[in-house]
Design a protein around this motif. Sequence first.
Motif, short mmCIF file in Angstrom:
data_model
loop_
_atom_site.label_atom_id
_atom_site.label_comp_id
_atom_site.label_asym_id
_atom_site.label_seq_id
_atom_site.Cartn_x
_atom_site.Cartn_y
_atom_site.Cartn_z
N GLY A 48 0.82 -1.20 0.00
CA GLY A 48 0.00 0.00 0.00
C GLY A 48 0.86 1.25 0.00
O GLY A 48 1.92 1.31 -0.63
N SER A 49 0.43 2.25 0.76
CA SER A 49 1.12 3.54 0.75
C SER A 49 2.51 3.47 1.34
O SER A 49 3.29 4.42 1.20
N ALA A 50 2.87 2.38 2.02
CA ALA A 50 4.23 2.25 2.54
C ALA A 50 5.25 2.17 1.41
O ALA A 50 6.46 2.32 1.66
N LYS A 57 5.04 4.29 -1.20
CA LYS A 57 5.09 5.62 -1.82
C LYS A 57 6.39 6.38 -1.63
O LYS A 57 6.76 7.19 -2.50
N SER A 100 -0.97 10.43 2.47
CA SER A 100 -1.17 9.29 1.56
C SER A 100 -2.19 9.60 0.47
O SER A 100 -3.13 8.83 0.24
N GLY A 151 1.43 1.25 -4.39
CA GLY A 151 1.85 0.08 -3.62
C GLY A 151 1.09 -1.18 -3.94
O GLY A 151 0.79 -1.99 -3.05
N GLY A 206 0.76 2.03 5.49
CA GLY A 206 0.28 1.46 4.24
C GLY A 206 -0.94 0.60 4.50
O GLY A 206 -0.96 -0.17 5.46
N SER A 256 -3.66 -1.78 2.10
CA SER A 256 -3.99 -2.25 0.75
C SER A 256 -5.51 -2.23 0.55
O SER A 256 -6.28 -1.90 1.45
#
Length: 884
Positions: free
Chosen positions: A441-443, A445, A495, A534, A621, A623
């Motif tokens: 996920g956003s981790a 970015k 995010s 992500g 993050g 998902s």
Amino acid sequence: MDFRISADDRVGGPPKRTSKPQARAAKGQRVEPSLGQSVGVFVDDERSGGPIGGGAGGGKPPKPPRKEKKEPRRGKAEAARPKKRRSRSGGFLMGLLWWGFVACLWGGLAVIGVIVYYGAQLPSSNTWAIPERPPNIRILAADGSLISNRGQTGGEAVTFRELPHYVPAAFIASEDRRFMSHFGVDPIGLASVALEMLEARGVTRGASTLTQQVAKNLFLTPDQTLGRKVQEAILAIWLEQNFSKEEILELYMNRVYFGAGATGIEAAAQTYFGVSARNLSLGQAAMLVGILPAPSAYNPKANPQRAIERQRLVLNLMAQEGYITREEADAAQISSDQSSVRTVVAGSESYVADWVESLMTAYIGEISDDVVVQTTIDWKMQKDAEFAVREAVANEGPKRGFTQGALVAMDVDGTIRAMVGGVDYQASQYNRAVTAKRQPGSAFKPFVYLAALEKGYTPDTLAEDAQFEYNGWSPRNASGKYAGTVTLRQGLAYSLNTIAGRLAIDVTPAAVIDVATRMGISSAMTPVPSIGLGTQEVNLLELTSAYAPFANGGNGVIPNVITKITSKDGTALYEASNAGPGRVIDPHVLAQMNDMLETAVEVGTGRGANLGGWQFGGKTGTSQESRDAVFVGYTSAMVTGVWLGNDDNKGTKLSGGNVPVAIWSEFMTKAHAGKSPVQIPGGSYAGQVIPQQLIDLNTGQPIIDPATGQPQVQYVDGGTGQPVQTMVDPATGQIIAIDPSTGQPMQGIAPIQSANPSIQSGQMVDAATGLPVEQFVDANQFNGGGQAIDPVTGFPLQDQNNGFGQAPIDPETGMPMMLVVDPTTGQQVWVPSAPLAPSQPVQNQQVFVDNNAQFAPPAPVQQPEQVYEQPRAQRTLMDLIFGE
């Protein structure tokens, strides 16, 4: 009928002895009644015939007088009958003995034949040898404490004399009480078992000795056949002839199976009680021996009550045989009322042990002998991490719909300190920290933003947070809200998917993959625009290690859990080195990234993280459908990543900013206890001489030296950014800042070292000359695009083996230039290998606007820094827009 015939009475007897039967008859006249009654009619026949061969011819013999005939019958008839019965009884017994002897003889011959037949199927005895025990891998924590044993046996071998006296005594008393006196096969034991089976009319117990069991385990298959039992006995006798009783018992104790994957007494002691076999108590030893008849049914983990019963039985047998006193047996027994047995439970360290075992072949090849592996695991941190994950899953899992978690913690140089691969190793050995690949996920970015900063954007570059569509793809913010014009700092902190999507398209997905790979992501990724959100699957270990350069000043790391591997005698087989990829982030870009990632945990999605006194950064993050919730955060001392979710990929009610952040805060607070806070790297060049490319302010392009075709470089004071005069020290090769008024080195400004760790592997060449660069490059010398710069010339360096020969690097694309023939002059010239795209000065501010998903030229931003003189005011506005 019992009678005898002399040799003279036989057919063909010698003539000279013809008178003897007459003499015997005359002499026997006194006993004639008895003899006549015994032989019956056979006496009459003898008398009528006379001496055989006497020439009397034939004829019927005359009858004796009636008086002579009747008198013996009256006087001796009754005495003759008992003599006749005694003769028959003796004959029966003799016959029985005779036939018994014959039967035994034939039986013995049959047994010998069977032994010879099956023995012939064995290889020659001079080739028999004890097979090597499978090697054991002893895995130790950083402080030397045992993490686990790995290998086929699950434990190392121990010698007879290392064990307490009651351990081998328990084996003998329970398994083979005549072990010390028999020759490998126990005839008495065989007979007693045979009688038991006859009485019970079925199989009651086995009759194999310890030596036979050793033979079976070492040489034979477990098939219960006559042939195998015969071979077992032959091999047992051979073992007794070639090894001492102590050696045979040692072989048995180290190779017998105890259940739960434990082979050998050491493995069993560690598996069930968490102690070495050298330190077993009497009660523990008796319980382990009690397991042997049925390891799956009698072990204390599977069936505590049966294990207690078996322990009592073994202790009683030991007392009966005199190995211990009755008082000692009673004291060692566990009460039958006790419903469970205290056994050790395999914890999260077993995930580490499994991972280490999987690495062994890559480190030292095939293992043939026992080895000892020293790891980097901090035992206290490991248990703290395990507790934090298990408690969070137990307390929050039911209401938030998740059942699993994982954690990886490492020093900033990649040294693994703790790893949790799941909530319960006993229930599942699947390692979710190393093996499982999930969407970060956003981790993910930060790698998109890093690529953008390397292209020339800054944390204060403005971009449009609004929906857009690009080739059918339209990213949406998780909140469903859009803030309009925001800075990149805000876009990362909150995010914002639209911002990450725009950046991924602008810098290209391929560039994002290049940056992520350089940082430490090793999983294969597909260059699609959604990579910025992500969507590409990675494992938690590589994701955590990819954050390490943010924490350590910009150097790439290789996650490492093994420091040393030695043989059992101490011979070093492998030792870790501190080599690594070198610098992977320009210090200026690093300072910008740390600024943004610190904002993310101060006011962004990671603001729930708490670590008193320490400066830290990180990114959450989550998902799609909250299947995965991730948080990776770091200080200047440690990087830790946390994942939560479900093995079946079912959605949850998690986000990276709630439970993962809480686990991270709890663990990191304990890990940093007692340490002095140190700030995360800021990328300052203060007090250093640094090379800097000259930029044309009108075009934003690097100024090219017409003589060399390479970007021009000037040297500046890293603290002030002001140009300085330099010279190369001929003695050291260092580039020194010179005071123009005195011609002497400037005080307070460190020279550029010419012998520092290499930036990247492989032979480096000077792009201007094409010659190898003999000296290493300063680790701090990169241009804005991450390209290595020669500290002497300021020119970009390239790998000699780049597929294009010794081609210069295009400063705009970072790609090797192509050699073509100029049709006008007919000469070969270097040209860009890809079309040039407009780029902007690094020092200018840039603005993103939504223009059919294309990025427009930047527009100036008035006093961007003044906005953040009151950071809380603007960040609070974002809170109002996005809430939590």
